[in-house]
Enzyme design. Structure first.
Site, PDB file in Angstrom:
ATOM      1  CD  GLU A 159      44.805  28.418  47.968  1.00 24.37           C
ATOM      2  OE1 GLU A 159      45.285  29.388  47.346  1.00 24.37           O
ATOM      3  OE2 GLU A 159      45.287  27.266  47.901  1.00 24.37           O
ATOM      4  NE  ARG A 198      44.315  29.413  36.073  1.00 25.80           N
ATOM      5  CZ  ARG A 198      43.212  28.743  35.792  1.00 25.80           C
ATOM      6  NH1 ARG A 198      42.723  28.766  34.565  1.00 25.80           N
ATOM      7  NH2 ARG A 198      42.593  28.047  36.713  1.00 25.80           N
ATOM      8  CG  HIS A 201      46.723  23.277  49.387  1.00 24.44           C
ATOM      9  ND1 HIS A 201      47.835  23.077  48.582  1.00 24.44           N
ATOM     10  CD2 HIS A 201      46.089  24.364  48.882  1.00 24.44           C
ATOM     11  CE1 HIS A 201      47.846  23.999  47.634  1.00 24.44           C
ATOM     12  NE2 HIS A 201      46.810  24.792  47.792  1.00 24.44           N
ATOM     13  CG  ASN A 216      50.869  28.677  40.661  1.00 26.14           C
ATOM     14  OD1 ASN A 216      49.771  28.222  40.967  1.00 26.14           O
ATOM     15  ND2 ASN A 216      51.411  28.486  39.476  1.00 26.14           N
ATOM     16  CG  HIS A 274      52.871  22.513  45.446  1.00 24.02           C
ATOM     17  ND1 HIS A 274      52.806  23.146  44.217  1.00 24.02           N
ATOM     18  CD2 HIS A 274      51.595  22.330  45.833  1.00 24.02           C
ATOM     19  CE1 HIS A 274      51.528  23.337  43.904  1.00 24.02           C
ATOM     20  NE2 HIS A 274      50.777  22.855  44.861  1.00 24.02           N
ATOM     21  CE  LYS A 292      45.317  25.716  36.090  1.00 26.39           C
ATOM     22  NZ  LYS A 292      46.520  25.828  36.945  1.00 26.39           N
ATOM     23  CE  LYS A 302      41.409  30.091  40.130  1.00 24.65           C
ATOM     24  NZ  LYS A 302      41.496  28.747  40.667  1.00 24.65           N
TER      25      LYS A 302
END
Ligand SMILES: NC(=O)c1ccc[n+]([C@@H]2O[C@H](COP(=O)([O-])OP(=O)(O)OC[C@H]3O[C@@H](n4cnc5c(N)ncnc54)[C@H](O)[C@@H]3O)[C@@H](O)[C@H]2O)c1
Ligand SMILES: [Zn+2]
Length: 315
Positions: A147, A196, A219, A200, A207, A105, A182
């Site tokens: 993450e 996928r 973030h 999230n 967010h 992405k 990932k």
């Protein structure tokens, strides 16, 4: 063409260019300013000018040397210039190594929203050199660790257990494990038709918190709090037990990440989530943990449950 920013360029451009030249490549360096505010079509357009000036064509390649901002911006430019030229990702933040550089992405921001203009662009190669993390500010390292924890909850009980027992010892192994999670998820569902979305986890709430803070909250911090809220929702719905929430909270705290927020009414957070979703034209979908390494997606979570969890979260 190696594209970087002055911060990363000052530290690593010479090493990257030297390596390329020693291997027989002709290489040139382009710098764009540092910061998310420069992840725009304007900057991409400047890059096209540089590419044309350098005589770059599809026999060449673009190398993105930097964090996720550089990777997304330069990846987008590489995806669109001449309908796509080869791209190499050289991620230099933990977040970019385990997340942004993997999965194809790429995007720039639009005044109306982050990452609104983008493409799928698989890089030819991703080179992560963990030694560059020595110069990464602590706050950026923690940003990436959120993450990493997410990856562990989504798909690697072994990684989760390692982080619990040893913290960030064996960082290279940790990075490999997070990348593996990932890669596995993305390979099953490259264009985000289904699985996928599991990546999230913590991001629906995250967010909203980022948005409410005017993007002053980082973030990773938002995702950290978001994961705790997701786990609390899951526990309330009987999908997981409270022990899981406790383990997650303890690990995040150990890694120096926040686990709760204050100063916001639950209804405000709910509103921010709903508006964000409406803008993206979707339903509110929650990624909820059942266990470490097992998560599920649900769009059946009621407003009441979310508000109740947010209310207990505030104290
Ligand atoms: N494409 C994806 O799938 C994906 C996934 C997650 C995030 N992202 C994007 O990634 C971006 C965030 O990336 P980030 O967290 O890496 O932030 P960043 O790219 O802004 O980097 C953070 C800061 O660290 C500096 N820096 C980078 N490497 C360094 C090093 N080795 N030593 C010292 N300083 C260094 C950067 O110049 C910057 O100032 C966001 O734009 C987000 O949308 C994309
Ligand atoms: Zn994220």
């Amino acid at each position: 063409v190696v594209v970087t920013n002055p911060t990363v360029g000052g530290l690593y451009a010479e090493r990257a260019l030297g390596g390329l030249e020693a291997a027989g490549f002709e290489a040139m360096l382009v710098e764009v300013p540092d910061g998310e505010v420069y992840k725009t079509l304007d900057t991409a357009s400047r890059l096209y000018d540089e590419f044309v000036g350098a005589g770059l064509d599809r026999s060449g390649a673009v190398l993105a040397l930097g964090g996720g901002v550089i990777g997304d911006l330069v990846g987008y430019a590489a995806a669109t210039y001449m309908r796509g030229v080869p791209l190499v990702q050289l991620p230099t933040t933990l977040l970019a190594m385990v997340d942004a550089s993997i999965g194809g992405k790429v995007a720039v921001d639009h005044p109306r929203g982050k990452n609104l203009v983008g493409a799928f662009k698989e890089p030819l190669l991703v080179v992560s050199d963990p030694t560059v993390l020595q110069t990464l500010p602590d706050v950026e390292l923690r940003n990436g660790l959120a993450e990493v924890v997410k990856a562990a909850v989504v798909g690697s009980p072994a990684l989760f257990a390692h982080l619990e027992q040893c913290g960030i010892e064996d960082l290279v192994w940790i990075i490999e494990q997070a990348i593996q999670v990932k890669v596995t998820v993305v390979e099953e569902d490259p264009y985000e038709a289904g699985r996928r979305a599991l990546l999230n986890l913590g991001h629906t709430f995250g967010h909203a918190l980022e948005l409410l803070s005017g993007y002053r909250m980082r973030h990773g911090e938002a995702v950290s709090i978001g994961m705790v809220i997701a786990a609390r929702v899951a526990a309330r719905l009987g999908l997981c037990d409270l022990g899981l929430v406790g383990r997650l909270v303890r690990l995040l705290e150990r890694l120096g990440l926040p686990v709760s927020f204050s100063g916001r009414e639950p209804a405000q957070v709910w509103e921010a989530m709903a508006t964000d979703k409406k803008r993206r034209g979707g339903r509110l979908r929650y990624v909820l943990p059942r266990d470490i390494g097992e998560v599920t997606v649900s769009d059946q979570v009621s407003r009441e449950v979310v508000l109740a969890v947010l209310a207990e979260e505030e104290v």
